[in-house]
Design an enzyme around this catalytic site. Structure first.
Site, PDB file in Angstrom:
ATOM      1  N   ARG A 175     -31.450   7.752  -9.231  1.00 44.35           N
ATOM      2  CA  ARG A 175     -30.910   9.183  -9.451  1.00 44.35           C
ATOM      3  C   ARG A 175     -31.886  10.223  -9.822  1.00 44.35           C
ATOM      4  O   ARG A 175     -31.893  11.659  -9.579  1.00 44.35           O
ATOM      5  CB  ARG A 175     -29.936   9.378 -10.533  1.00 44.35           C
ATOM      6  CG  ARG A 175     -28.542   8.601  -9.910  1.00 44.35           C
ATOM      7  CD  ARG A 175     -27.230   8.508 -10.721  1.00 44.35           C
ATOM      8  NE  ARG A 175     -26.200   8.198 -10.182  1.00 44.35           N
ATOM      9  CZ  ARG A 175     -24.941   8.443 -10.565  1.00 44.35           C
ATOM     10  NH1 ARG A 175     -24.855   9.290 -11.338  1.00 44.35           N
ATOM     11  NH2 ARG A 175     -23.925   8.172  -9.664  1.00 44.35           N
ATOM     12  N   GLY A 218     -19.220   4.995  -4.826  1.00 44.23           N
ATOM     13  CA  GLY A 218     -20.058   4.282  -5.765  1.00 44.23           C
ATOM     14  C   GLY A 218     -20.505   3.038  -5.601  1.00 44.23           C
ATOM     15  O   GLY A 218     -21.523   2.689  -5.312  1.00 44.23           O
ATOM     16  N   GLY A 257     -17.651   9.387  -6.877  1.00 39.74           N
ATOM     17  CA  GLY A 257     -16.270  10.124  -6.893  1.00 39.74           C
ATOM     18  C   GLY A 257     -16.354  11.488  -6.352  1.00 39.74           C
ATOM     19  O   GLY A 257     -15.425  11.713  -5.728  1.00 39.74           O
ATOM     20  N   LYS A 299      -7.876  -0.910  -3.429  1.00 37.80           N
ATOM     21  CA  LYS A 299      -6.481  -0.611  -3.521  1.00 37.80           C
ATOM     22  C   LYS A 299      -6.307   0.770  -2.457  1.00 37.80           C
ATOM     23  O   LYS A 299      -7.149   1.538  -2.474  1.00 37.80           O
ATOM     24  CB  LYS A 299      -5.918  -0.036  -4.907  1.00 37.80           C
ATOM     25  CG  LYS A 299      -6.017  -1.099  -5.966  1.00 37.80           C
ATOM     26  CD  LYS A 299      -5.250  -1.046  -7.331  1.00 37.80           C
ATOM     27  CE  LYS A 299      -6.109   0.212  -7.791  1.00 37.80           C
ATOM     28  NZ  LYS A 299      -5.531   0.504  -9.180  1.00 37.80           N
TER      29      LYS A 299
HETATM   30  P1  ADP Z   1     -15.949   2.934  -3.404  1.00 34.36           P
HETATM   31  O1  ADP Z   1     -16.448   2.817  -5.042  1.00 34.36           O
HETATM   32  O2  ADP Z   1     -17.173   2.820  -2.880  1.00 34.36           O
HETATM   33  O3  ADP Z   1     -15.135   4.160  -3.399  1.00 34.36           O
HETATM   34  P2  ADP Z   1     -14.067   1.183  -4.449  1.00 34.36           P
HETATM   35  O4  ADP Z   1     -14.275   1.143  -5.884  1.00 34.36           O
HETATM   36  O5  ADP Z   1     -12.716   1.656  -4.029  1.00 34.36           O
HETATM   37  O6  ADP Z   1     -15.257   1.517  -3.690  1.00 34.36           O
HETATM   38  O7  ADP Z   1     -14.228  -0.610  -4.059  1.00 34.36           O
HETATM   39  C1  ADP Z   1     -14.786  -1.377  -4.416  1.00 34.36           C
HETATM   40  C2  ADP Z   1     -14.299  -2.763  -4.850  1.00 34.36           C
HETATM   41  O8  ADP Z   1     -13.205  -3.038  -3.845  1.00 34.36           O
HETATM   42  C3  ADP Z   1     -15.140  -3.813  -5.095  1.00 34.36           C
HETATM   43  O9  ADP Z   1     -15.001  -3.960  -6.589  1.00 34.36           O
HETATM   44  C4  ADP Z   1     -14.641  -4.928  -4.353  1.00 34.36           C
HETATM   45  O10 ADP Z   1     -14.528  -6.122  -5.055  1.00 34.36           O
HETATM   46  C5  ADP Z   1     -13.152  -4.411  -4.337  1.00 34.36           C
HETATM   47  N1  ADP Z   1     -12.801  -5.223  -3.107  1.00 34.36           N
HETATM   48  C6  ADP Z   1     -12.923  -5.299  -1.779  1.00 34.36           C
HETATM   49  N2  ADP Z   1     -12.246  -5.961  -0.970  1.00 34.36           N
HETATM   50  C7  ADP Z   1     -11.408  -6.720  -1.709  1.00 34.36           C
HETATM   51  C8  ADP Z   1     -10.226  -7.484  -1.768  1.00 34.36           C
HETATM   52  N3  ADP Z   1      -9.934  -8.215  -0.573  1.00 34.36           N
HETATM   53  N4  ADP Z   1      -9.544  -8.177  -2.951  1.00 34.36           N
HETATM   54  C9  ADP Z   1      -9.762  -7.434  -4.055  1.00 34.36           C
HETATM   55  N5  ADP Z   1     -10.753  -6.582  -3.965  1.00 34.36           N
HETATM   56  C10 ADP Z   1     -11.481  -6.106  -3.004  1.00 34.36           C
HETATM   57 MG    MG Z   2     -15.871   2.068  -7.056  1.00 32.06          MG
END
Ligand code: ADP
Ligand code: MG
Length: 396
Positions: A38, A353, A376, A199
């Site tokens: 960063r 992230g 975010g 989710k």
């Molecule tokens: P970002 O921060 O890029 O927006 P998220 O925080 O929404 O992404 O998602 C990241 C998380 O999703 C990771 O910690 C990963 O382990 C989880 N994840 C991905 N696939 C699955 C799954 N099939 N079951 C449970 N968790 C999952």
């Molecule tokens: Mg995340």
């Protein structure tokens, strides 16, 4: 970008208040910086300002001190690392406002850099108190916001201060807004979105907004289970959000109506636990997944199908890991997508992230057109929201 940037103002001999996001991680229990990415991302703007003969006051938050000083969240180590990276001594003051800060600011010569203390030590920062914003503004003659990753927060140092000084974007801010903006506004088509993560409820607004814009949407990760349930599949012990099943069915219906190709996994890796060394196997989604087994990743057939779709894309935007990438071998789906994006001839943009973290840990970051530094903030941008830290800047 329709906002003025640091190139549109004269900063020669002027004092510039530069908001950056140097919220770097430390090695556990220490103040040793474990990843200075960063800080590096902020160097072009600082270099530019110094070359232009500006006196630069750098302000960044660090962690979540919640309105009071926390020794481990002082900016000193960040100031020191910044000095190393710039190859010049950088001053640091243990406050953000007040006579001591004013004294340091007045001593600055053109090209010199002063790092302020963590503004989140003051409750007024997150309250966006005008008095605090005004005091910050009084230190400088121009405000430059390069903190894209904090632009979704309307805090005193990211938004409030912009009302009291000529306010323009830094070079990183400009790049982020340009690249992400082009994905939403005039993408080279076909525009393909790859969405994953844990989710559905975290991603509703992204799904909703992108569905109106994309030609194809590829869904994996934990949230695929809820989509599969909406299609009448059994997903065993996978994480399902029962209260979101109707919503995902509705999204699928809208996709059909709009002619958006919605691809869900056709095979998945299921595991007894989402932990290292656990029993796992690949199964098609049309055979019922047994109780006690949960979806941990997309399967190889799905990865191939998604990769083929990505290969034909004019633009790909990706948010959300396709599997539990932190726990090998459930990183294979995410790796396959990263590889497909790396070889795609179109524009490839990564937001979020955890997704950026996955791409970086796989050593694929420099193979993408752009990996957003805004976790975010990049999500809110893809949701179509106006970021307050951007909105407050001067229009072109
Ligand atoms: P970002 O921060 O890029 O927006 P998220 O925080 O929404 O992404 O998602 C990241 C998380 O999703 C990771 O910690 C990963 O382990 C989880 N994840 C991905 N696939 C699955 C799954 N099939 N079951 C449970 N968790 C999952
Ligand atoms: Mg995340």
């Amino acid at each position: 970008m329709n906002k003025k940037t640091v190139r549109d103002v004269d900063v020669k001999g002027k004092t510039v208040l530069l908001r950056v996001d140097f919220n770097v991680p430390f090695e556990k229990g220490t103040t040793r910086i474990s990843d200075d990415g960063r800080i590096r991302a902020g160097l072009p703007t600082i270099d530019y300002l110094r070359q232009q003969g500006a006196k630069v006051i750098v302000c960044s938050h660090l962690g979540r001190p919640r309105g009071k000083p926390v020794e481990e969240l002082r900016m000193r180590p960040v100031a020191e690392r910044l000095g190393e990276l710039l190859g010049t001594p950088v001053a640091y003051v243990r406050e953000c406002v007040g006579p001591e800060v004013v004294r340091h600011a007045r001593q600055l010569e053109p090209g010199q850099v002063l790092v302020l203390e963590n503004p989140r030590f003051y409750p007024e920062e997150e309250q966006n108190a005008p008095s605090f914003a005004k005091e910050l503004a009084s230190l400088a003659q121009v405000y430059v916001n390069d903190a894209f990753a904090a632009a979704h927060r309307a805090h005193a140092s990211t938004e409030g201060v912009a009302h009291y000084l000529p306010a323009v974007a830094g070079l990183l801010m400009e790049k982020e807004v340009d690249v992400l903006g082009r994905v939403l506004e005039k993408p080279k088509r076909p525009l393909v979105a790859v969405l994953g993560g844990a989710k559905v409820s975290d991603k509703i607004a992204v799904l909703d907004h992108l569905l109106e814009l994309v030609d194809a949407m590829l869904v994996g990760g934990g949230m695929a289970a809820t989509f599969l349930v909406a299609q009448g599949r059994s997903v065993g012990s996978s994480l399902v959000e029962p209260e979101r099943v109707a919503l995902t069915a509705e999204l699928a219906r809208r996709a059909r109506e709009r002619g958006v190709e919605l691809l869900l996994p056709r095979d998945v890796v299921v595991a007894e636990r989402l932990e290292p060394g656990t029993r796992h196997c690949t199964v098609p989604v049309d055979g019922a997944i047994e109780d006690g087994w949960a979806i941990a990743d997309i399967g190889p057939q799905t990865a191939d199908q998604f990769a083929a779709r990505i290969a034909q894309a004019g633009t790909v935007v990706w948010n959300g890991p396709l599997g539990v990438f932190e726990v090998p071998p459930f990183d294979q789906g995410t790796l396959a997508i990263a590889r497909a994006m790396a070889t795609c001839k179109g524009t490839t943009v990564v937001g979020g992230g955890s997704t950026a973290e996955a791409v970086e840990s796989m050593g694929m970051a420099d193979k993408m057109t752009h990996v957003s530094t805004g976790g975010g903030a990049s999500l809110e941008f893809l949701e179509g929201k106006v970021l307050p830290g951007v909105a407050a800047l001067l229009d072109k």
